[in-house]
Design a protein around this motif. Structure first.
Motif, PDB file in Angstrom:
ATOM      1  N   HIS A 293      48.391  55.277 -21.233  1.00  0.00           N
ATOM      2  CA  HIS A 293      49.015  54.404 -20.242  1.00  0.00           C
ATOM      3  C   HIS A 293      49.074  52.988 -20.789  1.00  0.00           C
TER       4      HIS A 293
ATOM      5  N   ARG B  17      52.759  65.255  -9.397  1.00  0.00           N
ATOM      6  CA  ARG B  17      52.367  63.837  -9.336  1.00  0.00           C
ATOM      7  C   ARG B  17      53.575  62.946  -9.120  1.00  0.00           C
TER       8      ARG B  17
ATOM      9  N   TYR C  86      40.263  52.813 -14.343  1.00  0.00           N
ATOM     10  CA  TYR C  86      41.461  53.271 -13.655  1.00  0.00           C
ATOM     11  C   TYR C  86      41.573  52.815 -12.204  1.00  0.00           C
TER      12      TYR C  86
ATOM     13  N   ILE D  29      54.573  51.643 -10.652  1.00  0.00           N
ATOM     14  CA  ILE D  29      54.205  52.685 -11.601  1.00  0.00           C
ATOM     15  C   ILE D  29      55.477  53.307 -12.154  1.00  0.00           C
TER      16      ILE D  29
ATOM     17  N   TRP E 226      46.846  60.087 -14.371  1.00  0.00           N
ATOM     18  CA  TRP E 226      47.759  59.236 -15.125  1.00  0.00           C
ATOM     19  C   TRP E 226      48.137  59.872 -16.457  1.00  0.00           C
ATOM     20  N   HIS E 227      47.164  60.482 -17.096  1.00  0.00           N
ATOM     21  CA  HIS E 227      47.322  60.945 -18.480  1.00  0.00           C
ATOM     22  C   HIS E 227      47.668  62.425 -18.592  1.00  0.00           C
TER      23      HIS E 227
ATOM     24  N   ILE F 252      52.665  55.285 -17.177  1.00  0.00           N
ATOM     25  CA  ILE F 252      51.748  56.408 -17.378  1.00  0.00           C
ATOM     26  C   ILE F 252      52.452  57.541 -18.108  1.00  0.00           C
TER      27      ILE F 252
ATOM     28  N   TRP G 203      41.374  60.045 -11.427  1.00  0.00           N
ATOM     29  CA  TRP G 203      42.549  59.186 -11.316  1.00  0.00           C
ATOM     30  C   TRP G 203      43.129  58.933 -12.702  1.00  0.00           C
TER      31      TRP G 203
END
Length: 411
Positions: free
Chosen positions: A213, A369, A302, A78, A358-359, A208, A354
């Motif tokens: 993403h 995060r 996701y 990631i 990410w967003h 992300i 989730w």
């Protein structure tokens, strides 16, 4: 007009429908599957298959065939899509395989579908019919009546709805509609050599960022690189009609780092695909109809579990039908629901936050995060156990083979 009677009818010839047809047919039941398209095919390109689903494919005897073209990535990484910073890594190596018993793989959807289709074509208990678009379905005490676009009318004892997000079979159970969150996906593949200088062909890469993403991974034995760029459409949120375009995609990704922008520039789709899900349901069945896959539990992408959960559905439903003392008992359907609803509903519920993580656009949430991701070990799998761990309960078929029912360990 014809009106044949079918014992067991499956509506929908995608991954879930074909897997269900194969699993049920191998219990000795005759199955007739109808698909609206003139040829079997899958929308989209790449597909992530976690160990819960490679386990299901192994149960069906199909895993080796899938592995002929699939890729076993060495790790998932990631990145921060804006800064380009690596945030965390998930090792898919020996420890992962030892823990879950089956690999994590990535493949082309068409490749998986071809393996399923070939197995169904070789199964004498399966009849496949293309160009059969279901336009109406009605249920009474002793049968289900289905009407096709060409005017043909069939009846059946049981219908399995594998007909996707906008399932016609689902109207026998409830009238709820899919939920659209403004997420739009743009998909495409490129030859691996076009990205080899800045992306590893051995890894799954997830970038992300705020409202976006980008997911990337190799398929077709590593010869192609699959890309999925997702945005939370600002134009849709503003009430504009011109949302989900390539222009909007590039506007949203303009804030990202060079490798991400370069990758997105290679996606040729002029318009994206709206991504919807459903609210979890208390039931997926009526007396003579039962749902599997997206028709039952459509979820956001996701967790990478849409097709995976459909494969679990197939084995569970087949196992319960195989154990049934009567031809098509309601108890078998309810046993399937008991196995599957809690688990699939959890996937639906977890996927939403989730994706929001990410967003996130919130600076505090983003900082926390990223800090958490950077602190976790590459081989820390504890948060995946509920999703990937081997089943603690399986339903045997008549030959004693264990069909997974999807009741996995939860943390």
């Amino acid at each position: 007009m014809t009106q044949p009677h079918i014992d067991l009818l499956i509506a929908g010839g995608g991954i879930g429908g074909l897997a269900t047809a194969l699993a049920v047919a191998r219990t000795g039941r005759r199955v007739h599957l109808v698909e609206r398209a003139e040829a079997f095919g899958e929308i989209g390109a790449g597909l992530q298959i976690g160990p819960n689903a490679t386990r299901a494919l192994d149960e069906l005897g199909l895993l080796d065939g899938v592995l002929d073209t699939a890729v076993k990535p060495r790790r998932g990484i990631i990145f921060d899509a804006v800064t380009g910073e690596k945030l965390t890594t998930l090792d898919f190596g020996e420890k992962f395989l030892e823990r879950y018993g089956h690999p994590y793989i990535v493949t082309h959807r068409r490749d998986l579908l071809d393996v399923l289709l070939k197995a169904c074509q070789e199964e004498e208990n399966i009849t496949l019919s293309n160009g059969r678009e279901l336009v109406a379905v009605q249920e009474d005490d002793d049968k289900v009546t289905v009407e096709f676009k060409d005017g043909d009318v069939w009846t059946c004892d049981l219908i399995i709805g594998a007909d996707g997000l906008k399932s016609k079979v689902r109207t026998l159970i409830d009238e709820t509609q899919p939920v659209f969150h403004g997420h739009v996906a743009f998909r495409g593949t490129v030859p691996t050599e076009q990205v080899a200088d800045f992306i590893s062909s051995e890894d799954v890469a997830l970038w992300i960022g705020p409202g976006l993403h980008l997911m990337q991974y190799p398929v077709r034995g590593g010869t192609l690189y699959n890309q999925v760029a997702v945005i939370e459409s600002p134009r849709y949120a503003a009430g504009r009609s011109d949302w989900g375009t390539s222009e909007e995609l590039h506007e949203v990704f303009a804030q990202t780092c060079g490798p991400v922008r370069r990758s997105v520039d290679m996606i040729e789709a002029e318009r994206g695909t709206p991504v919807s899900d459903r609210e979890p349901s208390d039931t997926w069945s009526s007396k003579r109809a039962v749902l599997i896959g997206d028709a039952a539990h459509a979820m956001l992408q996701y967790l990478g579990q849409g097709a995976c959960q459909a494969l679990e559905d197939a084995l569970s439903l087949a196992g319960h039908l195989d154990q049934a003392e009567e031809d098509l008992p309601l108890t078998a359907i309810k046993g399937y629901e008991q196995d599957r609803i809690e688990r699939a509903s959890r996937c639906q519920r977890v996927a939403r936050p989730w994706g929001a993580l990410w967003h996130t656009r919130d600076e505090t949430t983003l900082a926390l995060r990223n800090r958490y991701f950077k602190q976790r070990a590459d081989d820390d799998y504890t948060e995946l156990d509920w999703l990937y761990s081997p089943s603690i309960n399986a339903t045997p078929n008549a030959e004693g083979k264990k069909y997974e029912t999807g009741q996995l360990h939860h943390v």
